[in-house]
Design a protein around this motif. Sequence first.
Motif, short mmCIF file in Angstrom:
data_model
loop_
_atom_site.label_atom_id
_atom_site.label_comp_id
_atom_site.label_asym_id
_atom_site.label_seq_id
_atom_site.Cartn_x
_atom_site.Cartn_y
_atom_site.Cartn_z
N GLU A 17 18.11 -31.18 26.30
CA GLU A 17 19.40 -30.76 25.72
C GLU A 17 19.69 -31.58 24.47
O GLU A 17 20.17 -31.06 23.47
CB GLU A 17 20.54 -30.96 26.73
N GLY A 46 18.16 -30.52 21.31
CA GLY A 46 18.70 -29.32 20.67
C GLY A 46 18.29 -28.01 21.33
O GLY A 46 18.60 -26.93 20.82
N SER A 47 17.54 -28.10 22.44
CA SER A 47 17.13 -26.86 23.13
C SER A 47 18.12 -26.51 24.23
O SER A 47 18.68 -27.40 24.86
CB SER A 47 15.75 -27.03 23.76
N SER A 48 18.27 -25.22 24.47
CA SER A 48 19.15 -24.81 25.56
C SER A 48 18.35 -24.69 26.85
O SER A 48 17.47 -23.84 26.98
CB SER A 48 19.79 -23.47 25.22
N ARG A 103 23.57 -30.02 22.93
CA ARG A 103 22.53 -29.38 22.12
C ARG A 103 23.11 -28.81 20.82
O ARG A 103 22.45 -28.80 19.78
CB ARG A 103 21.79 -28.31 22.91
N THR A 154 23.58 -31.70 18.53
CA THR A 154 22.26 -32.09 18.00
C THR A 154 21.86 -31.13 16.89
O THR A 154 21.37 -31.55 15.83
CB THR A 154 21.21 -32.07 19.12
N ARG A 155 22.06 -29.85 17.12
CA ARG A 155 21.69 -28.84 16.11
C ARG A 155 22.48 -29.03 14.81
O ARG A 155 21.97 -28.75 13.73
CB ARG A 155 21.94 -27.44 16.65
#
Lengths: 317, 267
Positions: free
Chosen positions: A199, A202-204, B85, B88-89
């Motif tokens: 997470e 940056g991944s779901s 997330r 983070t993005r």
Amino acid sequence: MMNSRFFVPLSCVIIFSALVGIGFIIPQWAMFLATMALAKGLVALGIVILMRAGLVSFGQGLYFCIGAYVSGLMANWTGITDIILLSILGILVSVILATVCAKLLSGYRGIFFAMLTLSLSMILYGALSKMSMIGGTDGLNVSAPTFLGFAPEGRALGFSLYFYTCLVSVIAGGFIRVYFNSERGLTALAIRDNELRVEYLGSSVKSAISAGYIMAAAVGGLGGVIAGLAIGHVDPEYAYWTTSGEFVFVAILSGFFSITAVFASSIVLEIVRSFSNLYFPNTWQLVLGVFLLIVILLLPNGLGSLFNKLRRRGDSE
Amino acid sequence: MSTPEPPGGNPDDIVLQAKNLNKAFGAVTAAKDVNVAVPRGAVWSLIGSNGAGKTTFVNMVTGYLRPDSGTILFNDKNITGMEPRKITRLGISRSFQIPQLCAELTALDNMLVSLGSANEQASFFRSAHSADSVASATEMLERFRIVDYRHRTMAELPAGVRKLLDIAMAITGDPQVLLLDEPTSGVAAEEKYPLMDLVMEALEGANVTVMFVEHDMDIVARYSQRVLAFYDGQIIANDTPDHVMQDESVRRFVTGGAAATAGGASC
């Protein structure tokens, strides 16, 4: 080591050729057994997809049953018997249902995920048992499949079905191997290890689990279509928890390292069950249990870990 | 508290801002009216005794915890309570006090996971081990001088290497803000400076705003341009390292009065 771009297709061609070659020499009962083993292997492959992300589904019977009923109902209601069309419909219905269920399931982990999947399949079992218009607990018969207009009979039918099953199993296995090797596939392994880190990269995690669950449903539905057509009869038992348990058994037996191991485990299970049923009709479950115990003790990561060790040894030589 | 001109970074270009942040866990107050504005490109450190609220601040900024009240702005965008997330993005990455690695994967695979995750178009078909990806992952490991460990799993990695790998994973997405939670904890004393040197070297020229939680005052003095001192959920000092070390309340509540000047103490 061979370039992985060529390794997967070449392996698929070799395995498919070998399976078809075997089909020419084995008796019809063995061909039926192999067809069923490969069809169930497809469903177990779905569980392996989820196992790589650290989840176990105890309810893959849901999609196995959906696929089987799609083949039965479409043949009875619309007269569609083409196996390719039925396979597409079976996959489509499974994927649509899985997309809805994934919204709920992707938020759960561990035993909660397992029990929820089980409960969904048992809801289908209960519903189908009460629906007398489609046979209730007796289920319904399924017409023999046709193959792009070709309508074989007798041994030709068995061989055609076996040929088709080998083809779709190899294609599905090839695609899933590509997925396992892919960026998303590696992310699934990372989720198994450390969801928090994934997470924070940056991944779901939820969407990765949903994607895995939908893929598992697709292969489950495909396996169900083939099994329904091979047996010629479908009933609610396809969604019963013991059926799902069989798929989990195969997945544990194979581990999550090798796709070939999943189908090999499914074949081993069918053989052990058939012969122990023949020679120990009242205690075959005992034989099966002892067999699984031995595999877990000797190969805790499943048969696939054995394949991996052999491959690594080959690479180092 | 009046906030003097922050050295390092452009004070007119605030990248991260916390306004009136409050967080309580039952009767324990972990953040009380926390206000801070961090300029782009600055290197700041967060000090304070255990339970002072440093990690709670980091956790709120990175979305692990939702503040009870207050606002967090990143490039003027409200990110309060956003999922980790998504944060983070947007460009805020973090490392962890206990390195969060994927235990069963090798160091190279850990890097490949972060490269794959950094790519919004991560594919179901493109091999994670493609020549390009492996080259990028290896290059990153080389930057942190841990490439020799690439085929080892977490259990086989020394503590310092785990820390570096954790930080390397955090910066693969080219973050604008990097929060390091105790980057030198659990690392042998003689490895602390080389570790921090490596991290700062790796970030050179990237214009990344760095905030690191640290207990070692030598590290704080050497690497940060500004220090936020936490006590009981509040920021009790926000100034240059030298000024913070001289601050009466910092000496009383954080450094224990041991350090009159920067250096030599740990909190």
